[in-house]
Design a protein around this motif. Structure first.
Motif, PDB file in Angstrom:
ATOM      1  N   CYS A  52       0.835  -1.207   0.000  1.00  0.00           N
ATOM      2  CA  CYS A  52       0.000   0.000   0.000  1.00  0.00           C
ATOM      3  C   CYS A  52       0.865   1.249   0.000  1.00  0.00           C
ATOM      4  O   CYS A  52       1.805   1.373   0.779  1.00  0.00           O
ATOM      5  CB  CYS A  52      -0.917   0.014   1.215  1.00  0.00           C
ATOM      6  N   VAL A  53       0.500   2.168  -0.893  1.00  0.00           N
ATOM      7  CA  VAL A  53       1.203   3.440  -1.033  1.00  0.00           C
ATOM      8  C   VAL A  53       0.197   4.554  -0.770  1.00  0.00           C
ATOM      9  O   VAL A  53      -0.931   4.509  -1.251  1.00  0.00           O
ATOM     10  CB  VAL A  53       1.780   3.588  -2.456  1.00  0.00           C
ATOM     11  N   LYS A  55       0.003   8.701  -1.122  1.00  0.00           N
ATOM     12  CA  LYS A  55       0.542  10.004  -1.514  1.00  0.00           C
ATOM     13  C   LYS A  55      -0.455  11.040  -1.018  1.00  0.00           C
ATOM     14  O   LYS A  55      -1.601  11.067  -1.458  1.00  0.00           O
ATOM     15  CB  LYS A  55       0.700  10.116  -3.018  1.00  0.00           C
ATOM     16  N   ASP A  84       3.236   0.854   3.095  1.00  0.00           N
ATOM     17  CA  ASP A  84       4.610   0.507   2.741  1.00  0.00           C
ATOM     18  C   ASP A  84       5.410   1.719   2.277  1.00  0.00           C
ATOM     19  O   ASP A  84       6.614   1.801   2.534  1.00  0.00           O
ATOM     20  CB  ASP A  84       4.605  -0.559   1.637  1.00  0.00           C
ATOM     21  N   GLU A  85       4.766   2.624   1.577  1.00  0.00           N
ATOM     22  CA  GLU A  85       5.434   3.843   1.136  1.00  0.00           C
ATOM     23  C   GLU A  85       4.497   5.020   1.351  1.00  0.00           C
ATOM     24  O   GLU A  85       3.295   4.921   1.110  1.00  0.00           O
ATOM     25  CB  GLU A  85       5.825   3.752  -0.341  1.00  0.00           C
TER      26      GLU A  85
END
Length: 109
Positions: A52-53, A55, A84-85
């Motif tokens: 999972c990201v 932004k 994760d990010e």
């Protein structure tokens, strides 16, 4: 994905990715457990084994910081290892460069 502007061309996203993304043409909400709160949706939909990201760039410092705190709090998706990010453009006041309207300072970011 949330994008309040309906003129954003989601069709430019490759078909293979479009099938994995849900696009919401409405504003992000920082209220906990709200359907338009991305932190709530990550908690609801993502599992530790998923990649999972997040932004976070909605150009509203108050909303962004509220979501950031929800992400980091004990029991939040960041704390539980569901993200994760993470990418975030903090909006701060930088008078030296003529940038105003943010919240906080660069050292706090």
């Amino acid at each position: 994905a949330w994008e309040i502007r309906p003129d954003v061309d989601f069709q430019s996203v490759p078909e293979a990715w479009r099938k994995r993304i849900t696009m919401h043409n409405r504003a992000v909400v920082a209220k906990k457990a709200h359907a338009d709160n991305p932190v709530h949706q990550i908690s609801r939909l993502c599992k530790v084994e998923d990649f999972c990201v997040l932004k976070l760039d909605i150009d509203d410092p108050d909303t962004e910081r509220a979501l950031l705190h929800q992400l980091q709090q004990d029991g939040g998706p960041g704390f539980l290892g569901l993200v994760d990010e993470f990418f975030w453009e903090d909006h701060v006041d930088l008078p030296r460069y003529g940038l105003y309207g943010g919240k906080g300072s660069l050292s706090e970011s």
